[in-house]
Design an enzyme around this catalytic site. Structure first.
Site, PDB file in Angstrom:
ATOM      1  N   HIS A 124     -31.207  16.372 -38.110  1.00 44.78           N
ATOM      2  CA  HIS A 124     -30.747  17.592 -37.463  1.00 44.78           C
ATOM      3  C   HIS A 124     -31.926  18.796 -37.766  1.00 44.78           C
ATOM      4  O   HIS A 124     -31.261  19.403 -37.188  1.00 44.78           O
ATOM      5  CB  HIS A 124     -29.783  18.161 -38.665  1.00 44.78           C
ATOM      6  CG  HIS A 124     -29.802  18.700 -39.886  1.00 44.78           C
ATOM      7  ND1 HIS A 124     -30.270  17.349 -41.476  1.00 44.78           N
ATOM      8  CD2 HIS A 124     -30.971  19.831 -40.454  1.00 44.78           C
ATOM      9  CE1 HIS A 124     -30.483  18.178 -42.085  1.00 44.78           C
ATOM     10  NE2 HIS A 124     -31.019  19.515 -42.114  1.00 44.78           N
ATOM     11  N   ASP A 154     -28.679  10.771 -40.943  1.00 43.88           N
ATOM     12  CA  ASP A 154     -29.333  11.950 -40.766  1.00 43.88           C
ATOM     13  C   ASP A 154     -31.148  11.831 -40.566  1.00 43.88           C
ATOM     14  O   ASP A 154     -31.790  12.495 -41.316  1.00 43.88           O
ATOM     15  CB  ASP A 154     -28.804  13.088 -41.385  1.00 43.88           C
ATOM     16  CG  ASP A 154     -28.887  14.348 -41.052  1.00 43.88           C
ATOM     17  OD1 ASP A 154     -29.653  14.278 -40.519  1.00 43.88           O
ATOM     18  OD2 ASP A 154     -29.709  15.413 -42.192  1.00 43.88           O
ATOM     19  N   SER A 228     -35.187  20.535 -46.010  1.00 42.91           N
ATOM     20  CA  SER A 228     -34.617  19.805 -45.209  1.00 42.91           C
ATOM     21  C   SER A 228     -36.101  18.451 -44.660  1.00 42.91           C
ATOM     22  O   SER A 228     -36.132  18.931 -43.637  1.00 42.91           O
ATOM     23  CB  SER A 228     -33.725  19.552 -43.561  1.00 42.91           C
ATOM     24  OG  SER A 228     -32.292  20.714 -44.582  1.00 42.91           O
TER      25      SER A 228
END
EC number: 3.4.21.107
Length: 480
Positions: A124, A154, A228
């Site tokens: 993402h 992901d 992230s």
């Protein structure tokens, strides 16, 4: 006695000094042996952070968003109604073709896995990016390209040009992590580069609904937007997880992808730019006591087959709805998550032995793993109210099936409403449930439902076998 008293005072003095050092923030190196039951305190974290920081990177991306979005409309919409641009008379040179595309910037983290320039991050972070910039801890910046992405987990692999400044992190073993072990997170929360936080492993094997292969490490090491793709490290500086998700309303709850699973995927991305997984072609769910009773299953653990995709490997291999899978290639299966993971880790085209329980007997079938093929079949739709049970029903149509997440060729009677306090509600029937059997007899239309119900006498037991939207089988027990 004096010697014992002296040792006791010495022990108290040592503990008192250690407490002062800890509370004043002075680093204390403590290694407590597990056998003596003492608390494990991490060794000098500042040295560890200094060692691993050069391998952690900041990732900045630029994406083109179409239509202008809310921000564009807020500045160029007419607050007095209509679609005219209120600035047109003042600035006639402004174009009048409506909202434009705009550039959106986002931030993330990543870490270098080798000196050839390969960097692991989250999908993402880089998905749909037109530009990807990677900044090292020494503030040198590089353009990056996407090597491969895997939206299901992901994960993404990107690459910058190799150079002498690159330092790679060593990978550890996420399977050997224990709840309570100390971990370190490094990343760029809210764009604040090279932020270090510490905590412990709060739980393992978390399923949070992020994807079909959820198996997260939960940690209380502070993770925020921008973290992230950054690494979760053990106290030896080895990567044990990739920081991925947070609970927006929670504090001290972050999630990381276990490195053992991640590096298998990264290896495939590095080799071919994509991930291929084995596909069985079934819907599955964990066993419940009600399902065990309904199917007369004595098995303590296993995975119930709730759906078969026509023409897919399981169908061709002879697996049936109601079978309970207990092993794959001899490896025991205790939950639907374990079955999904085992099949996904097998290559497409592999002949696989599936051990299952069918009608109380153990059976092994050979299945050649492949890919799913979707088809849609039509089913008629009519509607009927069943006042005795407090249900409003209709036959399932393909559009509704697709909207509710049922398989394309699903057959049954859809519950469109449940009367409050009625027999059905008390038995656990919900709006949106699909009734597929009544007392072990299949039902695919309102007419069949009425016919089967007419054969049941007042006071006799009624058992519905139902599929729940985007869920599994449910059994409802009541009396007529």
């Amino acid at each position: 006695m004096k010697w014992m008293r002296h040792n006791r005072y010495l022990s108290i003095l040592t503990l008192w000094i250690a407490a002062i050092f800890l509370t004043t923030g002075i680093a204390v190196d403590v290694e407590a042996a597990e056998s003596d039951g003492t608390l494990m305190v991490p060794m000098n974290i500042s040295k560890l952070a200094e060692k691993v920081r050069p391998a952690v990177v900041n990732i900045r991306t630029v994406k083109t968003m179409s239509g202008g979005g809310r921000v564009f409309r807020h500045f160029y919409g007419n607050p007095f109604g209509g679609r005219d641009n209120p600035f047109k008379d003042l600035f006639p040179q402004l174009p009048d073709e409506g909202p434009h595309d705009f550039k959106q910037q986002s931030l993330g983290s990543g870490f270098i896995i080798d000196t050839e320039g390969y960097i692991v991050t989250n999908n993402h972070v880089v998905e749909g990016a037109d530009e990807i910039k990677v900044r090292l801890s020494n503030e040198k910046e590089f353009d990056a390209e996407v090597i491969g992405r895997d939206p299901n987990t992901d994960l993404a692999l990107i690459r910058i040009a190799p150079n002498k400044d690159l330092v790679a992190l060593e990978t550890g073993d996420s399977d050997s992590l224990r709840v309570g072990d100390w971990v370190l997170a490094i990343g760029s929360p809210f764009g604040l580069e090279q932020t270090v936080t510490a905590g412990i492993v709060s739980a393992k094997g978390r399923v949070i609904g992020a994807g079909p292969y959820d198996d997260f490490i939960q940690t209380d090491a502070s993770i925020n937007p921008g973290n992230s793709g950054g690494p979760l490290l053990d106290m030896n500086g080895r990567v044990v997880g990739i920081n991925t998700a947070i609970i927006a309303s929670g504090q001290g709850i972050g999630f990381a992808i276990p490195v053992n699973m991640a590096m298998n995927i990264v290896g495939q991305l590095k080799k071919s730019g994509e991930v291929t997984r084995g596909w069985l072609g079934v819907g599955i769910q964990d066993l419940t006591d009600e399902l065990k009773e309904y199917y007369k299953i004595d098995q303590e653990s296993g995975v119930l087959i709730s759906q078969i995709y026509e023409g897919d490997p399981a169908d061709k291999g002879g697996i049936k709805v109601g079978d309970v899978v207990i092993a794959v290639d001899g490896n025991p299966v205790k939950s639907s998550r374990e079955l999904s993971a085992q099949i996904a880790n097998l290559p497409v085209g592999k002949k696989t032995s599936i051990t299952l329980i069918r009608e109380g007997k153990e059976k092994t079938v050979e299945v050649t793993l492949g890919k799913r093929d979707n088809e849609i079949q039509r089913v008629g739709s009519d509607r009927r109210n069943n006042g005795d049970l407090g249900l409003e029903l209709r036959t399932l149509d393909p559009e509704t099936a697709q909207r509710l997440g049922f398989e394309s060729d699903a057959k049954g009677v859809l519950v469109t409403d449940v009367a409050s306090g009625g027999k059905a509600e008390n038995a656990g029937v919900r709006q949106g449930d699909l009734i597929i059997e009544i007392n072990r007899e299949p039902v695919s239309s309102i007419a069949e439902f009425q016919s089967l119900m007419s054969k049941i006498k007042k006071g006799e037991a009624i058992r519905f076998l139902m599929k729940r939207p985007r869920g599994g089988f449910v059994v409802a027990n009541m009396t007529k």
